[in-house]
Design an enzyme around this catalytic site. Structure first.
Site, PDB file in Angstrom:
ATOM      1  N   LYS A   1       0.836  -1.211   0.000  1.00 44.96           N
ATOM      2  CA  LYS A   1       0.000   0.000   0.000  1.00 44.96           C
ATOM      3  C   LYS A   1       0.868   1.257   0.000  1.00 44.96           C
ATOM      4  O   LYS A   1       0.587   2.232  -0.699  1.00 44.96           O
ATOM      5  CB  LYS A   1      -0.832  -0.024   1.287  1.00 44.96           C
ATOM      6  CG  LYS A   1      -2.248   0.364   1.140  1.00 44.96           C
ATOM      7  CD  LYS A   1      -3.044   0.091   2.412  1.00 44.96           C
ATOM      8  CE  LYS A   1      -2.196   0.193   3.672  1.00 44.96           C
ATOM      9  NZ  LYS A   1      -2.896   0.520   4.876  1.00 44.96           N
TER      10      LYS A   1
ATOM     11  N   ARG B   1     -11.851   1.730   9.972  1.00 42.15           N
ATOM     12  CA  ARG B   1     -11.519   0.369  10.396  1.00 42.15           C
ATOM     13  C   ARG B   1     -12.739  -0.396  10.897  1.00 42.15           C
ATOM     14  O   ARG B   1     -12.648  -1.589  11.170  1.00 42.15           O
ATOM     15  CB  ARG B   1     -10.465   0.413  11.510  1.00 42.15           C
ATOM     16  CG  ARG B   1      -9.126   0.855  10.961  1.00 42.15           C
ATOM     17  CD  ARG B   1      -8.086   0.999  12.031  1.00 42.15           C
ATOM     18  NE  ARG B   1      -6.859   1.537  11.455  1.00 42.15           N
ATOM     19  CZ  ARG B   1      -5.660   1.016  11.617  1.00 42.15           C
ATOM     20  NH1 ARG B   1      -5.507  -0.059  12.338  1.00 42.15           N
ATOM     21  NH2 ARG B   1      -4.606   1.567  11.076  1.00 42.15           N
TER      22      ARG B   1
ATOM     23  N   ARG C   1      12.828  -8.454   7.329  1.00 39.84           N
ATOM     24  CA  ARG C   1      13.303  -7.060   7.251  1.00 39.84           C
ATOM     25  C   ARG C   1      14.458  -6.809   8.215  1.00 39.84           C
ATOM     26  O   ARG C   1      14.422  -7.231   9.366  1.00 39.84           O
ATOM     27  CB  ARG C   1      12.168  -6.088   7.613  1.00 39.84           C
ATOM     28  CG  ARG C   1      11.147  -5.932   6.538  1.00 39.84           C
ATOM     29  CD  ARG C   1      10.285  -4.681   6.676  1.00 39.84           C
ATOM     30  NE  ARG C   1       9.473  -4.626   7.886  1.00 39.84           N
ATOM     31  CZ  ARG C   1       8.302  -3.991   7.952  1.00 39.84           C
ATOM     32  NH1 ARG C   1       7.817  -3.377   6.888  1.00 39.84           N
ATOM     33  NH2 ARG C   1       7.626  -3.962   9.078  1.00 39.84           N
TER      34      ARG C   1
ATOM     35  N   ARG D   1      13.200  -5.096  13.840  1.00 43.19           N
ATOM     36  CA  ARG D   1      12.237  -4.469  14.768  1.00 43.19           C
ATOM     37  C   ARG D   1      11.642  -5.579  15.623  1.00 43.19           C
ATOM     38  O   ARG D   1      11.360  -6.657  15.122  1.00 43.19           O
ATOM     39  CB  ARG D   1      11.111  -3.792  13.986  1.00 43.19           C
ATOM     40  CG  ARG D   1      11.552  -2.600  13.195  1.00 43.19           C
ATOM     41  CD  ARG D   1      10.337  -1.749  12.818  1.00 43.19           C
ATOM     42  NE  ARG D   1      10.723  -0.650  11.958  1.00 43.19           N
ATOM     43  CZ  ARG D   1      10.447  -0.571  10.660  1.00 43.19           C
ATOM     44  NH1 ARG D   1       9.773  -1.541  10.075  1.00 43.19           N
ATOM     45  NH2 ARG D   1      10.824   0.458   9.941  1.00 43.19           N
TER      46      ARG D   1
ATOM     47  N   ARG E   1      -1.349  -9.919  14.518  1.00 39.93           N
ATOM     48  CA  ARG E   1      -1.769  -8.660  13.889  1.00 39.93           C
ATOM     49  C   ARG E   1      -2.592  -8.929  12.633  1.00 39.93           C
ATOM     50  O   ARG E   1      -3.587  -8.243  12.370  1.00 39.93           O
ATOM     51  CB  ARG E   1      -0.540  -7.818  13.508  1.00 39.93           C
ATOM     52  CG  ARG E   1      -0.070  -6.911  14.610  1.00 39.93           C
ATOM     53  CD  ARG E   1       1.240  -6.220  14.245  1.00 39.93           C
ATOM     54  NE  ARG E   1       1.063  -5.134  13.302  1.00 39.93           N
ATOM     55  CZ  ARG E   1       2.074  -4.540  12.661  1.00 39.93           C
ATOM     56  NH1 ARG E   1       3.308  -4.967  12.847  1.00 39.93           N
ATOM     57  NH2 ARG E   1       1.852  -3.546  11.837  1.00 39.93           N
TER      58      ARG E   1
END
Length: 261
Positions: A59, A134, A174, A207, A218
């Site tokens: 996105k 949301r 990542r 992270r 999540r």
């Protein structure tokens, strides 16, 4: 003469409603009418778009491209909140008070901040909403605000669909260089020396949220929360899912085809 009458008829058809033709246009010359018609047909039609997608779905890559192509403003609700707090606007002060107490900012405050932004010249051609609504209640309140402000309605809701397993792989691989913000990926964009930043040789970190367990939770929460919102817009014929598990330019082409409708 006949030419002016004919131009007025073309103009009325092109702008879809004769009654909406301002009085001064009804008296305008053929040349002026055609110039105004040309201007209206060349200016991009207003587009109000909602982007839906989990973290890592691409996105963030597509939003700036859509923004530039259609001259829209990009409203990412997290950024808007921070900006409103920093600017000390009325809504910003209200948000700051809630956030300092560790509370969740109310729908009214978020919609108030969106309302403050959509009336700016930047949003004259429409907006891209990212990260909101949301919930179905938020979607209904957003629709109510757009109607009462007379700024149109939502035209397209685009969901970036990527299999959860792919997202987990994308995000859990990542690696970040904290000082510069440079990012790498163990599989897709590895550093020259494993675990080291290419430019400084300093260690790269992950992270702490970029782990499979946190991410799976999540994603579960995201799907449960998003489905009713997507259904709400699908019932209105506004929803388009996009296979985002492809190269960015293929995704862009699909989005362009959706927005051309």
């Amino acid at each position: 003469g006949d030419g002016a009458a004919q131009a007025r008829r073309i103009f009325a058809r092109a702008t879809r409603s004769r009654s909406s033709m301002p009085a001064d246009l009804a008296r305008a010359s053929t040349t002026d009418l055609l110039a105004e018609l040309k201007r209206r047909m060349e200016s991009p039609p207003k587009k109000n778009i909602i982007l839906v997608g989990p973290p890592g779905s691409g996105k963030g890559t597509q939003a700036p491209l859509i923004k530039d192509k259609y001259k829209l403003c990009h409203l990412a609700t997290g950024d808007l909140l921070r900006a409103a707090v920093a600017a000390g606007t009325e809504m910003g002060k209200a948000a700051k008070e809630v956030m300092e107490k560790g509370g969740l900012v109310s729908d009214e405050i978020v919609i108030g901040i969106i309302k403050d932004n959509i009336s700016t010249p930047d949003c004259g051609n429409g907006f891209i909403l990212d990260g909101f609504p949301r919930t179905v209640v938020q979607a209904e309140k957003l629709d109510g605000m757009l109607t009462s402000e007379g700024v149109g309605h939502i035209d397209h809701v685009i969901e970036f669909k990527v299999p959860d397993a792919t997202l987990v792989e994308r995000i859990c691989g990542r690696l970040i260089h904290p000082a510069s913000g440079r990012s790498y990926h163990e599989k897709f964009h590895p550093p020259k020396v494993a675990g080291k930043d290419d430019e400084t040789g300093e260690p790269l970190v992950k992270r702490k949220d970029d782990n499979e367990e946190t991410l799976t939770k999540r994603l579960d929460a995201f799907h449960k929360q998003t489905k009713p919102v997507v259904d709400y817009y699908a019932k209105q014929g506004l929803y388009s899912p996009v296979d985002a598990d492809r190269k960015a330019d293929s995704v862009s082409a699909t989005i362009a085809a959706i927005l051309a409708k």
